[in-house]
Design a protein around this motif. Structure first.
Motif, PDB file in Angstrom:
ATOM      1  N   ALA A 142      72.157  29.775  45.463  1.00 37.81           N
ATOM      2  CA  ALA A 142      73.157  28.959  44.547  1.00 37.81           C
ATOM      3  C   ALA A 142      72.927  29.064  43.132  1.00 37.81           C
ATOM      4  O   ALA A 142      72.001  29.602  42.565  1.00 37.81           O
ATOM      5  CB  ALA A 142      72.471  27.561  45.035  1.00 37.81           C
ATOM      6  N   THR A 143      74.232  28.752  42.519  1.00 35.90           N
ATOM      7  CA  THR A 143      74.269  28.773  41.006  1.00 35.90           C
ATOM      8  C   THR A 143      73.682  27.446  40.501  1.00 35.90           C
ATOM      9  O   THR A 143      73.104  27.587  39.628  1.00 35.90           O
ATOM     10  CB  THR A 143      75.744  29.348  40.753  1.00 35.90           C
ATOM     11  N   TYR A 144      74.059  26.597  41.193  1.00 36.07           N
ATOM     12  CA  TYR A 144      73.786  25.108  40.795  1.00 36.07           C
ATOM     13  C   TYR A 144      73.284  24.394  41.994  1.00 36.07           C
ATOM     14  O   TYR A 144      73.423  24.575  43.097  1.00 36.07           O
ATOM     15  CB  TYR A 144      75.102  24.535  40.370  1.00 36.07           C
ATOM     16  N   ALA A 145      72.579  23.236  41.695  1.00 40.16           N
ATOM     17  CA  ALA A 145      71.932  22.286  42.669  1.00 40.16           C
ATOM     18  C   ALA A 145      72.411  21.003  42.265  1.00 40.16           C
ATOM     19  O   ALA A 145      72.026  20.579  41.065  1.00 40.16           O
ATOM     20  CB  ALA A 145      70.519  22.602  42.776  1.00 40.16           C
ATOM     21  N   LEU A 146      72.863  20.196  43.287  1.00 37.55           N
ATOM     22  CA  LEU A 146      73.199  18.711  43.104  1.00 37.55           C
ATOM     23  C   LEU A 146      71.983  18.045  43.192  1.00 37.55           C
ATOM     24  O   LEU A 146      71.072  18.182  44.282  1.00 37.55           O
ATOM     25  CB  LEU A 146      74.222  18.281  44.217  1.00 37.55           C
ATOM     26  N   VAL A 147      71.765  16.921  42.326  1.00 41.26           N
ATOM     27  CA  VAL A 147      70.472  16.304  42.559  1.00 41.26           C
ATOM     28  C   VAL A 147      70.695  14.804  42.363  1.00 41.26           C
ATOM     29  O   VAL A 147      71.331  14.507  41.601  1.00 41.26           O
ATOM     30  CB  VAL A 147      69.377  16.651  41.221  1.00 41.26           C
ATOM     31  N   VAL A 148      70.328  14.040  43.278  1.00 44.59           N
ATOM     32  CA  VAL A 148      70.755  12.748  43.814  1.00 44.59           C
ATOM     33  C   VAL A 148      69.652  11.763  43.277  1.00 44.59           C
ATOM     34  O   VAL A 148      68.647  11.755  43.655  1.00 44.59           O
ATOM     35  CB  VAL A 148      71.312  12.437  45.043  1.00 44.59           C
ATOM     36  N   GLY A 149      70.145  10.874  42.124  1.00 42.92           N
ATOM     37  CA  GLY A 149      69.325   9.741  41.723  1.00 42.92           C
ATOM     38  C   GLY A 149      68.111   9.873  41.042  1.00 42.92           C
ATOM     39  O   GLY A 149      67.336   8.918  40.700  1.00 42.92           O
ATOM     40  N   ARG A 150      68.247  11.212  40.432  1.00 45.08           N
ATOM     41  CA  ARG A 150      67.184  11.485  39.565  1.00 45.08           C
ATOM     42  C   ARG A 150      67.450  12.430  38.685  1.00 45.08           C
ATOM     43  O   ARG A 150      68.333  13.328  38.986  1.00 45.08           O
ATOM     44  CB  ARG A 150      65.796  11.788  40.406  1.00 45.08           C
ATOM     45  N   VAL A 151      66.614  12.684  37.658  1.00 50.54           N
ATOM     46  CA  VAL A 151      66.647  13.858  36.630  1.00 50.54           C
ATOM     47  C   VAL A 151      65.391  14.781  37.016  1.00 50.54           C
ATOM     48  O   VAL A 151      64.331  14.314  36.882  1.00 50.54           O
ATOM     49  CB  VAL A 151      66.822  13.415  35.232  1.00 50.54           C
ATOM     50  N   PRO A 152      65.683  16.046  37.471  1.00 46.97           N
ATOM     51  CA  PRO A 152      64.478  16.873  37.512  1.00 46.97           C
ATOM     52  C   PRO A 152      63.368  17.021  36.413  1.00 46.97           C
ATOM     53  O   PRO A 152      63.750  16.919  35.265  1.00 46.97           O
ATOM     54  CB  PRO A 152      65.330  18.261  38.121  1.00 46.97           C
ATOM     55  N   ARG A 153      62.096  17.335  37.024  1.00 39.49           N
ATOM     56  CA  ARG A 153      61.063  17.382  35.836  1.00 39.49           C
ATOM     57  C   ARG A 153      60.869  18.977  35.682  1.00 39.49           C
ATOM     58  O   ARG A 153      59.666  19.280  35.640  1.00 39.49           O
ATOM     59  CB  ARG A 153      59.900  16.725  36.256  1.00 39.49           C
ATOM     60  N   LEU A 154      61.886  19.533  35.740  1.00 36.58           N
ATOM     61  CA  LEU A 154      61.888  20.991  35.626  1.00 36.58           C
ATOM     62  C   LEU A 154      62.056  21.435  33.994  1.00 36.58           C
ATOM     63  O   LEU A 154      62.446  20.521  33.300  1.00 36.58           O
ATOM     64  CB  LEU A 154      62.744  21.679  36.398  1.00 36.58           C
ATOM     65  N   ASN A 155      61.850  22.810  33.637  1.00 39.81           N
ATOM     66  CA  ASN A 155      62.013  23.188  31.928  1.00 39.81           C
ATOM     67  C   ASN A 155      63.600  22.771  31.828  1.00 39.81           C
ATOM     68  O   ASN A 155      64.622  22.831  32.612  1.00 39.81           O
ATOM     69  CB  ASN A 155      61.981  24.589  32.211  1.00 39.81           C
ATOM     70  N   PRO A 156      63.842  22.188  30.536  1.00 30.15           N
ATOM     71  CA  PRO A 156      64.965  21.346  30.367  1.00 30.15           C
ATOM     72  C   PRO A 156      66.196  22.372  30.306  1.00 30.15           C
ATOM     73  O   PRO A 156      67.432  22.131  30.592  1.00 30.15           O
ATOM     74  CB  PRO A 156      64.978  20.768  29.149  1.00 30.15           C
ATOM     75  N   ASN A 157      65.863  23.709  30.067  1.00 31.41           N
ATOM     76  CA  ASN A 157      67.069  24.751  29.886  1.00 31.41           C
ATOM     77  C   ASN A 157      67.376  25.137  31.493  1.00 31.41           C
ATOM     78  O   ASN A 157      68.456  25.462  31.707  1.00 31.41           O
ATOM     79  CB  ASN A 157      66.552  26.145  29.182  1.00 31.41           C
ATOM     80  N   PHE A 158      66.462  25.111  32.391  1.00 33.20           N
ATOM     81  CA  PHE A 158      66.790  25.431  33.489  1.00 33.20           C
ATOM     82  C   PHE A 158      67.737  24.221  34.124  1.00 33.20           C
ATOM     83  O   PHE A 158      68.609  24.394  34.993  1.00 33.20           O
ATOM     84  CB  PHE A 158      65.376  25.543  34.437  1.00 33.20           C
ATOM     85  N   VAL A 159      67.238  22.849  34.054  1.00 31.64           N
ATOM     86  CA  VAL A 159      67.958  21.878  34.218  1.00 31.64           C
ATOM     87  C   VAL A 159      69.438  21.890  33.850  1.00 31.64           C
ATOM     88  O   VAL A 159      70.524  21.581  34.574  1.00 31.64           O
ATOM     89  CB  VAL A 159      67.269  20.528  34.145  1.00 31.64           C
ATOM     90  N   ARG A 160      69.588  22.111  32.640  1.00 39.00           N
ATOM     91  CA  ARG A 160      70.840  22.272  31.940  1.00 39.00           C
ATOM     92  C   ARG A 160      71.725  23.382  32.603  1.00 39.00           C
ATOM     93  O   ARG A 160      72.811  23.198  32.680  1.00 39.00           O
ATOM     94  CB  ARG A 160      70.706  22.728  30.385  1.00 39.00           C
ATOM     95  N   GLU A 161      71.118  24.395  32.967  1.00 43.56           N
ATOM     96  CA  GLU A 161      71.898  25.529  33.403  1.00 43.56           C
ATOM     97  C   GLU A 161      72.346  25.406  34.999  1.00 43.56           C
ATOM     98  O   GLU A 161      73.226  25.883  35.648  1.00 43.56           O
ATOM     99  CB  GLU A 161      71.028  26.886  33.328  1.00 43.56           C
ATOM    100  N   HIS A 162      71.361  24.897  35.589  1.00 43.28           N
ATOM    101  CA  HIS A 162      71.470  24.901  37.074  1.00 43.28           C
ATOM    102  C   HIS A 162      71.766  23.485  37.855  1.00 43.28           C
ATOM    103  O   HIS A 162      72.032  23.508  39.172  1.00 43.28           O
ATOM    104  CB  HIS A 162      70.340  25.443  37.688  1.00 43.28           C
TER     105      HIS A 162
END
Length: 193
Positions: A88-108
């Protein structure tokens, strides 16, 4: 209002069923072929309630070079990473903001708030998906895309209950993308508007 949506990304969804009674009359392969032909991005379900699986991401990646959105709840950050690793290029995340690296979250990551109140928790540099469907009941959410636009000035994708190209064209606010699933076949003759 606009006279076309040629500058809006079309995210074409492959969905075989839903927990709200939808059952596709076309196979996964037939839906994928249509989505791959007309979509800018292909949405592949990872959640079994929508007939999906993580293996479907790998399957889709073998069939297309287009970007893929892993569409699921993705309750854990590990599920997001798994989807990206599978292609996958992107992943939909429902009801929360992931606690991953902010750059990773912004990109994916694309963030789908469950309610309008959750929008305040989403950083403005992320991609927001407003699903008009209430995932608890299957009915419509109380708030509309216009309500969201009053609170959100960043990148915005509109999802659910879009039945015709006119539903997109007649949207009274600026959006960056639409996610079309159940009624994708209604858009096949109008792509390229």
């Amino acid at each position: 209002m606009r006279d076309s949506f040629d500058k809006i990304l079309l995210v074409a969804e492959v969905k075989t069923c839903s927990p709200f009674g939808y059952k596709a009359d076309k196979s996964w392969e037939e839906q994928f072929e249509l989505a791959n032909r007309i979509g800018d991005i292909i949405s592949i379900h990872t959640h079994e309630a929508w007939g999906g699986s993580f293996e479907d991401i790998s399957r889709a990646r073998r069939l297309t070079k287009k970007p893929i959105l892993a569409k699921g709840i993705h309750e854990t950050d590990e599920e997001i990473i798994k989807a990206i690793r599978l292609g996958a290029t992107y992943a939909l995340v429902v009801g929360r903001v992931p606690r991953l690296n902010p750059n990773f979250v912004r990109e994916h990551c694309w963030i789908e708030p469950l309610s309008i109140d959750q929008i305040q928790d989403v950083p403005e540099d992320l991609r927001l998906v407003w699903n008009s469907r209430d995932l608890q009941t299957g009915g419509l959410k109380k708030h509309t895309i216009m309500d969201v636009k009053r609170l959100w000035s960043g990148w915005l994708c509109m999802a659910s209950n879009l039945k015709t190209p006119e539903d997109v064209i007649n949207t009274p606010v600026a959006i960056d993308a639409v996610l079309i699933g159940t009624y994708l076949a209604n858009f096949k003759h109008n792509r390229g508007f």
